[in-house]
Design a protein around this motif. Sequence first.
Motif, PDB file in Angstrom:
ATOM      1  N   ASP A 220       1.060   2.850   1.212  1.00 34.39           N
ATOM      2  CA  ASP A 220       0.973   1.871   0.540  1.00 34.39           C
ATOM      3  C   ASP A 220       0.392   2.093  -0.769  1.00 34.39           C
ATOM      4  OD1 ASP A 220       1.182  -0.896   0.731  1.00 34.39           O
ATOM      5  OD2 ASP A 220      -1.194  -1.149   0.950  1.00 34.39           O
ATOM      6  N   GLN A 221       0.503   3.228  -1.489  1.00 34.47           N
ATOM      7  CA  GLN A 221      -0.338   3.797  -2.480  1.00 34.47           C
ATOM      8  C   GLN A 221       0.391   2.999  -3.883  1.00 34.47           C
ATOM      9  OE1 GLN A 221      -0.680   7.891  -3.307  1.00 34.47           O
ATOM     10  NE2 GLN A 221      -2.564   7.555  -4.522  1.00 34.47           N
ATOM     11  N   LEU A 222      -0.214   2.756  -4.745  1.00 33.79           N
ATOM     12  CA  LEU A 222       0.222   2.370  -6.272  1.00 33.79           C
ATOM     13  C   LEU A 222      -0.533   3.054  -6.960  1.00 33.79           C
ATOM     14  CD1 LEU A 222       1.865   0.238  -7.881  1.00 33.79           C
ATOM     15  CD2 LEU A 222       0.097  -1.099  -7.793  1.00 33.79           C
TER      16      LEU A 222
ATOM     17  N   GLY B 145       9.939   3.186  -1.722  1.00 30.55           N
ATOM     18  CA  GLY B 145       9.127   2.390  -2.754  1.00 30.55           C
ATOM     19  C   GLY B 145       9.667   2.086  -3.788  1.00 30.55           C
TER      20      GLY B 145
ATOM     21  N   ARG C 201       4.677   3.025 -13.274  1.00 29.42           N
ATOM     22  CA  ARG C 201       3.822   3.321 -12.246  1.00 29.42           C
ATOM     23  C   ARG C 201       4.817   3.507 -11.023  1.00 29.42           C
ATOM     24  NH1 ARG C 201       0.203  -1.856 -11.604  1.00 29.42           N
ATOM     25  NH2 ARG C 201       1.607  -3.371 -11.441  1.00 29.42           N
ATOM     26  N   HIS C 202       4.250   4.029  -9.827  1.00 23.58           N
ATOM     27  CA  HIS C 202       5.059   4.105  -8.747  1.00 23.58           C
ATOM     28  C   HIS C 202       4.264   3.556  -7.547  1.00 23.58           C
ATOM     29  CE1 HIS C 202       6.823   7.220 -11.154  1.00 23.58           C
ATOM     30  NE2 HIS C 202       5.816   7.810 -11.110  1.00 23.58           N
ATOM     31  N   LYS C 203       5.141   2.890  -6.419  1.00 19.57           N
ATOM     32  CA  LYS C 203       4.553   2.449  -5.182  1.00 19.57           C
ATOM     33  C   LYS C 203       5.256   2.869  -3.979  1.00 19.57           C
ATOM     34  CE  LYS C 203       2.599  -1.149  -2.818  1.00 19.57           C
ATOM     35  NZ  LYS C 203       1.324  -0.878  -2.205  1.00 19.57           N
TER      36      LYS C 203
END
Length: 153
Positions: free
Chosen positions: A70-72, A91, A117-119
């Motif tokens: 669940d990281q952004l 993602g 950015r990456h999710k």
Amino acid sequence: METKEKQFTSKDFHQTFARPTFVMPEKLIHKNVEQAGEHNQFSTERKHPVFFIDLPSKNVSMTVGGLLPDQLTNRHRHTYETMLYVIEGHGYTEIEDTKVEWKAGDAVYIPSWAWHRHKNLSNTENAKYLACENAPQLQNLGVALREEEGRDI
């Protein structure tokens, strides 16, 4: 008497005084990249695990990036191009105003100076990617720049 080298112009692109030479680097392999450990400063700054592949390229870098469940990541941009190859997980990457969804086996292109950015879309599994960038080439030319939203602006 001092000899002066010819100054080239754009019409002289096919001419050069340079002669290629082969130089054997001391290091040709970086074994067990992830077991060698995270790059702590970069991982802390980016807020996700990053493993640099330590090889003597002067033009291309490779890193293994990880996204926790669940990281952004923070939005950031840089003057070098990036190509990501997704090893595991699924993602998306926001590139300016475009959301590009990815899964294992996909490759993503991030143009130079694009905010991104990456999710990781999983709340239980990590995502992992291989990032290839021309950062060393631009660093050696003195034109590499990186901005992190919230830190630099």
